[in-house]
Design a protein around this motif. Structure first.
Motif, PDB file in Angstrom:
ATOM      1  N   GLU A  44      58.066  62.355  55.003  1.00 25.09           N
ATOM      2  CA  GLU A  44      57.286  61.658  56.028  1.00 25.09           C
ATOM      3  C   GLU A  44      55.819  62.087  55.982  1.00 25.09           C
ATOM      4  O   GLU A  44      54.918  61.276  56.199  1.00 25.09           O
ATOM      5  CB  GLU A  44      57.873  61.932  57.415  1.00 25.09           C
ATOM      6  CG  GLU A  44      59.198  61.238  57.677  1.00 25.09           C
ATOM      7  CD  GLU A  44      59.110  59.725  57.544  1.00 25.09           C
ATOM      8  OE1 GLU A  44      58.138  59.134  58.074  1.00 25.09           O
ATOM      9  OE2 GLU A  44      59.994  59.135  56.893  1.00 25.09           O
ATOM     10  N   LYS A  47      53.897  60.297  53.219  1.00 23.82           N
ATOM     11  CA  LYS A  47      53.713  58.868  53.488  1.00 23.82           C
ATOM     12  C   LYS A  47      52.489  58.635  54.363  1.00 23.82           C
ATOM     13  O   LYS A  47      51.880  57.567  54.318  1.00 23.82           O
ATOM     14  CB  LYS A  47      54.959  58.285  54.167  1.00 23.82           C
ATOM     15  CG  LYS A  47      56.148  58.133  53.230  1.00 23.82           C
ATOM     16  CD  LYS A  47      57.193  57.170  53.769  1.00 23.82           C
ATOM     17  CE  LYS A  47      57.794  57.648  55.065  1.00 23.82           C
ATOM     18  NZ  LYS A  47      58.890  56.749  55.527  1.00 23.82           N
ATOM     19  N   ASN A  48      52.136  59.645  55.150  1.00 27.90           N
ATOM     20  CA  ASN A  48      51.028  59.497  56.095  1.00 27.90           C
ATOM     21  C   ASN A  48      49.765  60.254  55.697  1.00 27.90           C
ATOM     22  O   ASN A  48      48.683  59.968  56.210  1.00 27.90           O
ATOM     23  CB  ASN A  48      51.469  59.982  57.485  1.00 27.90           C
ATOM     24  CG  ASN A  48      52.641  59.183  58.033  1.00 27.90           C
ATOM     25  OD1 ASN A  48      52.624  57.966  58.011  1.00 27.90           O
ATOM     26  ND2 ASN A  48      53.670  59.871  58.506  1.00 27.90           N
ATOM     27  N   THR A  49      49.900  61.217  54.779  1.00 26.29           N
ATOM     28  CA  THR A  49      48.765  62.055  54.398  1.00 26.29           C
ATOM     29  C   THR A  49      48.700  62.199  52.883  1.00 26.29           C
ATOM     30  O   THR A  49      49.693  62.594  52.264  1.00 26.29           O
ATOM     31  CB  THR A  49      48.899  63.463  55.021  1.00 26.29           C
ATOM     32  OG1 THR A  49      49.072  63.339  56.434  1.00 26.29           O
ATOM     33  CG2 THR A  49      47.666  64.300  54.726  1.00 26.29           C
TER      34      THR A  49
END
Length: 229
Positions: A44, A47-49
Motif C-alpha cells: 500500500e 502505491k501511494n509514495t
C-alpha cells in the motif's frame, strides 16, 4: 537539487529496522526511510509514495512467496528490491534472484556488507554475496551438464526434515511453529520450499511422493524424516 531517494523497509523486527535505519542514515544521509511491518502495508505504501528501493524480509507477515517480487514491480517496473532475510541462503537466494529481486542479503551479514549491498542495488546493479555467486555458478554448471535433471528432493535441510515429519504427523502450521519455537510464517515459507522440491501442492501428495520415490527418507513406523545433503 538532486531528487530525494526513498527506501522502504519491510520487516516486522524492531531491532532489524533500527539497525537498517542507522546504516542508511550514516551512509546515505539525504535518504528518506519509510517502514512497514507487513507485506500488505508495504504494498500500500508504494502505491501511494514513489520508492526507489525496498529492503524486504521474505518472512514478513503476508509474504512468504517469490510472487511478492512480481507484485511489487507491477506497481513500478524500475523499483529495486533487496531481499534481507534470516532464511537459508542456499535454499532461497537463487529462487528470489530468478524471480526478479535485485539483491539477496543474509541478516547475518556484517554492517559494512549491508551498506555495500544497499549502495550497490541503488546504483542499479545486482548484489550477490560470494556464497550466492558460488551457488549460482554451480547451478549453471549443473544445468549445462545435466539440463534435464530435476532438483533432487533429497536436498532437504535439517529444519525442513523436522517440518516434514510434523506435517506427516498431522500437525497444523501454527502447531509446528509452536513446537519448533519459530514464527508460523517461517513454517509457511519452509512448506512452500518443501512442496517445490518434491513437486507437490499439499501434504497428502507429499506423503505419497516420499513413499513412492524417496522411501529412504522416511521411517514409516515413526513418520520420522531424515535430512540429506
Amino acid at each position: 537539487m538532486n531528487q530525494l531517494t526513498r527506501i522502504l523497509l519491510v520487516d516486522d523486527h524492531e531491532l532489524v529496522l533500527w539497525a537498517l535505519v542507522a546504516i542508511i542514515r550514516e551512509k546515505l544521509p539525504d535518504t528518506q526511510v519509510l517502514s512497514a511491518s507487513s507485506f500488505d502495508q508495504g504494498f500500500e505504501t508504494i502505491k501511494n509514495t514513489p520508492v526507489d528501493l525496498i529492503i524486504l524480509d521474505i518472512d514478513v507477515p503476508g509474504g512468504n512467496s517469490t510472487k511478492m517480487i512480481e507484485k511489487l514491480k507491477s506497481v513500478r517496473a524500475d523499483i529495486r528490491v533487496l531481499i534481507h532475510t534470516a532464511m537459508e541462503e542456499e535454499d532461497y537466494s537463487i529462487k528470489y534472484l530468478t524471480a526478479g529481486a535485485d539483491g539477496f542479503l543474509s541478516k547475518a551479514s556484517p554492517l559494512p556488507t549491508v551498506a555495500e549491498a544497499i549502495q550497490t542495488v541503488l546504483r542499479g546493479e545486482k548484489y550477490m554475496s560470494p556464497k550466492t555467486q558460488n551457488l549460482l555458478a554451480n547451478s549453471y554448471l549443473k544445468s549445462v551438464t545435466n539440463p534435464a535433471k530435476p532438483k533432487e528432493a533429497s536436498t532437504i535441510t535439517p529444519r525442513e526434515a523436522e517440518i516434514i515429519t510434523l506435517l506427516l504427523q498431522g500437525k497444523w502450521t501454527k502447531e509446528i511453529a509452536s513446537q519448533l519455537g519459530i514464527k508460523w510464517s517461517t513454517v509457511s515459507t519452509h512448506k512452500l520450499s518443501i512442496f517445490e522440491k518434491f513437486g507437490v501442492t499439499n501434504v497428502i501428495q507429499l506423503y505419497k511422493k516420499i513413499l513412492q520415490d524417496y522411501p529412504d527418507l522416511i521411517d514409516v513406523s515413526t513418520t520420522q524424516v531424515k535430512p540429506k545433503s
